[in-house]
Design an enzyme around this catalytic site. Structure first.
Site, short mmCIF file in Angstrom:
data_model
loop_
_atom_site.label_atom_id
_atom_site.label_comp_id
_atom_site.label_asym_id
_atom_site.label_seq_id
_atom_site.Cartn_x
_atom_site.Cartn_y
_atom_site.Cartn_z
N HIS A 121 20.14 -16.81 -22.83
CA HIS A 121 19.61 -17.53 -21.66
C HIS A 121 20.75 -18.02 -20.77
O HIS A 121 20.74 -17.78 -19.55
CB HIS A 121 18.77 -18.71 -22.16
CG HIS A 121 18.16 -19.53 -21.07
ND1 HIS A 121 16.86 -19.39 -20.67
CD2 HIS A 121 18.69 -20.52 -20.28
CE1 HIS A 121 16.60 -20.23 -19.69
NE2 HIS A 121 17.69 -20.93 -19.44
N GLU A 122 21.72 -18.68 -21.37
CA GLU A 122 22.83 -19.21 -20.57
C GLU A 122 23.71 -18.10 -20.01
O GLU A 122 24.30 -18.23 -18.93
CB GLU A 122 23.66 -20.20 -21.38
CG GLU A 122 22.89 -21.42 -21.88
CD GLU A 122 22.16 -22.16 -20.78
OE1 GLU A 122 22.61 -22.12 -19.61
OE2 GLU A 122 21.13 -22.80 -21.08
N HIS B 68 22.39 -17.11 -16.67
CA HIS B 68 22.91 -17.99 -15.62
C HIS B 68 24.36 -17.64 -15.28
O HIS B 68 24.74 -17.53 -14.11
CB HIS B 68 22.88 -19.45 -16.09
CG HIS B 68 21.52 -20.07 -16.09
ND1 HIS B 68 20.73 -20.15 -14.97
CD2 HIS B 68 20.81 -20.68 -17.08
CE1 HIS B 68 19.60 -20.77 -15.25
NE2 HIS B 68 19.62 -21.11 -16.54
N GLU C 168 17.05 -19.35 -12.63
CA GLU C 168 16.25 -19.28 -13.86
C GLU C 168 15.64 -17.90 -14.04
O GLU C 168 15.43 -17.46 -15.16
CB GLU C 168 15.17 -20.35 -13.82
CG GLU C 168 14.54 -20.65 -15.16
CD GLU C 168 15.52 -21.24 -16.17
OE1 GLU C 168 15.23 -21.16 -17.38
OE2 GLU C 168 16.57 -21.77 -15.76
#
Length: 490
Positions: free
Chosen positions: A255-256, A259, A285
């Site tokens: 997830h990170e 980003h 996101e």
């Protein structure tokens, strides 16, 4: 130098200083000594005062009035600089500094209150943060809604009304799918066992690189709440480990990385400019969620991950790749938003959206927040909150004043659904690549269509250009319905 050139040179220094402020925030979350909290608050407040003075310098207004440009990029530079100038000149310097100081202190108080399961210890500090952000919203909003003024910081052009309408369109489909899954009597089993934290971190670094994270311009550390920080040549991420749940570490990292790759892939010529960052938190996101879910939790990729985890940790409790896929995509009501499955996740966000709107509108008092949270959670999830760290204290966002941020998570899911539909249309053999652990075609597509543009285009325009159609919630609902109908034999 022309007025435009002077403005861009000045802005470059301001953006560089803002990056330094961000690095202080990263340090505070990862390695700062606990006893340094009060001094760090003063440091953050001092730097915010400098930044606010630069952003509101009368010369910026003069340069904006006189600047003449041609081309999309230059026009976008002026658009974003004008938006920043108009916003910041409405906020008194005293207030900007006070918000920076109070949120820096509040972060540490929240972490301690969370560790001690002590809401009462956090309430006075949260009340100060809410009051300061309400004051800021009043300065920004004019005659408009307070909440919209704060939401605009994270998703330019969005309103509470438009977000609320989107949530109203999503909720019935999500609740129906959730109820059918729970009523199916076919809950996939989870993964059980003990998984070395050292091995988790080694594997998570391997997976981060696999998804395109450039370690020459970044690093992975541990934090209570995983996050990504920075842009351009210095983009850092954090994750967390749990010996009984390796998926927490692996998927927090993916997830990170979504980003971080957005920030690392922005065109180099935009670096240290107002365009050299993600255009909105909703678009940001969308990258983290498509990396984590549509790619990382796909049947094709989890087949590769099953084999790799078996090599690292030894035989797994799931007997085969299909059962492993089911374990990764297991649907069950849970307390924690960041650990929620794809079906429940947006219901967690809707709860926070409604509560923080009421806090900013003044219809909910901070002293009543825990009771309101617990009541709403039981209504939405049919589960009683058992401890504050599983409820109102679980997220860092409100402690650092990020009111208006939460709805961008679901907006990002909506954008990710649209991007995934377009991605599969353009790369019909995507699953064959994912099954080999090859993320290259997918991440290259996202880099070209979304990430390299930074903030050149407005959020909805960027997604529309990437997908070839206006964003809506329909592709996300179709994706979830197709995936979980097959997984649960509905």
């Amino acid at each position: 130098m022309s007025a435009y050139d002077e403005l861009i040179a000045y802005s470059r220094e301001t953006v560089a200083l803002a990056q330094v402020a961000g690095r202080l925030g990263w340090d505070q979350e990862t390695v700062m000594p606990r006893g340094a909290a009060a001094q760090r608050a003063d440091e953050m407040a001092a730097l915010e005062s400098v930044l606010h003075a630069r952003r509101t310098d009368a010369r910026v207004g003069d340069w904006l009035d006189r600047a003449e440009t041609t081309g999309d990029v230059a026009a976008a530079q002026l658009r974003e600089l004008r938006r920043s100038y108009e916003r910041n000149t409405k906020v008194p310097a005293r207030l900007a500094s006070e918000i920076a100081r109070e949120t820096s202190v509040a972060q540490g108080i929240w972490a301690e209150a969370r560790a001690n399961e002590d809401v009462a210890a956090f309430v006075p500090t949260l009340k100060k943060v809410v009051d300061l952000r309400r004051e800021e919203a009043a300065a920004l909003a004019g005659d408009g809604p307070l909440y919209d003024a704060l939401l605009n910081d994270y998703e330019p052009g969005a309103t509470a009304a438009s977000i609320g309408a989107m949530f109203d369109a999503l909720r019935p489909g999500l609740v129906s799918l959730r109820d059918r899954i729970i009523g199916s009597g076919r809950p996939p089993h989870g993964l059980v066992g003990r998984f070395s934290q050292t091995d988790q971190m080694a594997l998570t670094r391997e997976i981060a690189a696999q998804f395109g994270y450039d370690f020459t311009r970044g690093r992975i550390d541990k934090a209570v709440h995983p996050f990504s920080s920075g842009s351009g040549a210095d983009v850092r991420i954090t994750t967390r480990t749990d010996e009984s749940d390796p998926f927490n570490c692996l998927y927090s990292t993916i997830h990170e990385v979504g980003h971080a790759c957005y920030e690392q892939t922005i065109a180099p010529e935009l670096a240290l400019s107002v365009l050299g960052q993600g255009v909105s938190m909703g678009v940001h996101e969308s990258q983290s969620r498509i990396y984590e879910n549509q790619l990382g939790r796909s049947r094709a990729y989890t087949g590769w991950l099953y084999e790799r985890m078996s090599q690292v940790f030894g035989p797994l409790s799931t007997p085969d790749a299909d059962a492993f896929y089911g374990a990764i995509n297991r649907v069950a009501p849970g307390y924690i938003r960041t650990e929620a499955d794809e079906v429940h996740y947006n219901l967690h966000v809707m709860l926070r959206f409604d509560l923080e709107r009421e806090l900013i509108d003044g219809t909910l008092d901070v002293c009543d927040l825990e009771e309101a949270w617990n009541t709403r959670f039981h209504s939405d999830f049919s589960v009683q909150v058992d401890q504050p760290s599983h409820g109102v204290l679980q997220d860092v966002h409100w402690s650092v004043g990020l009111f208006g941020y939460f709805p961008t998570y679901t907006l990002g899911n909506v954008y990710a659904g649209c991007l995934h539909q377009a991605l599969r249309a353009d790369i019909p053999d995507l699953d064959a690549h994912l099954a080999r652990g090859d993320l290259g075609p997918a991440t290259a597509w996202l880099g070209e269509k979304v990430q390299r543009h930074g903030a050149v285009y407005t959020p909805r325009d960027l997604i529309t250009r990437a997908c070839g159609f206006e964003p809506s919630e329909a592709p996300l609902l179709d994706y979830l319905e197709t995936k979980f109908t097959a997984l649960y034999n509905l």
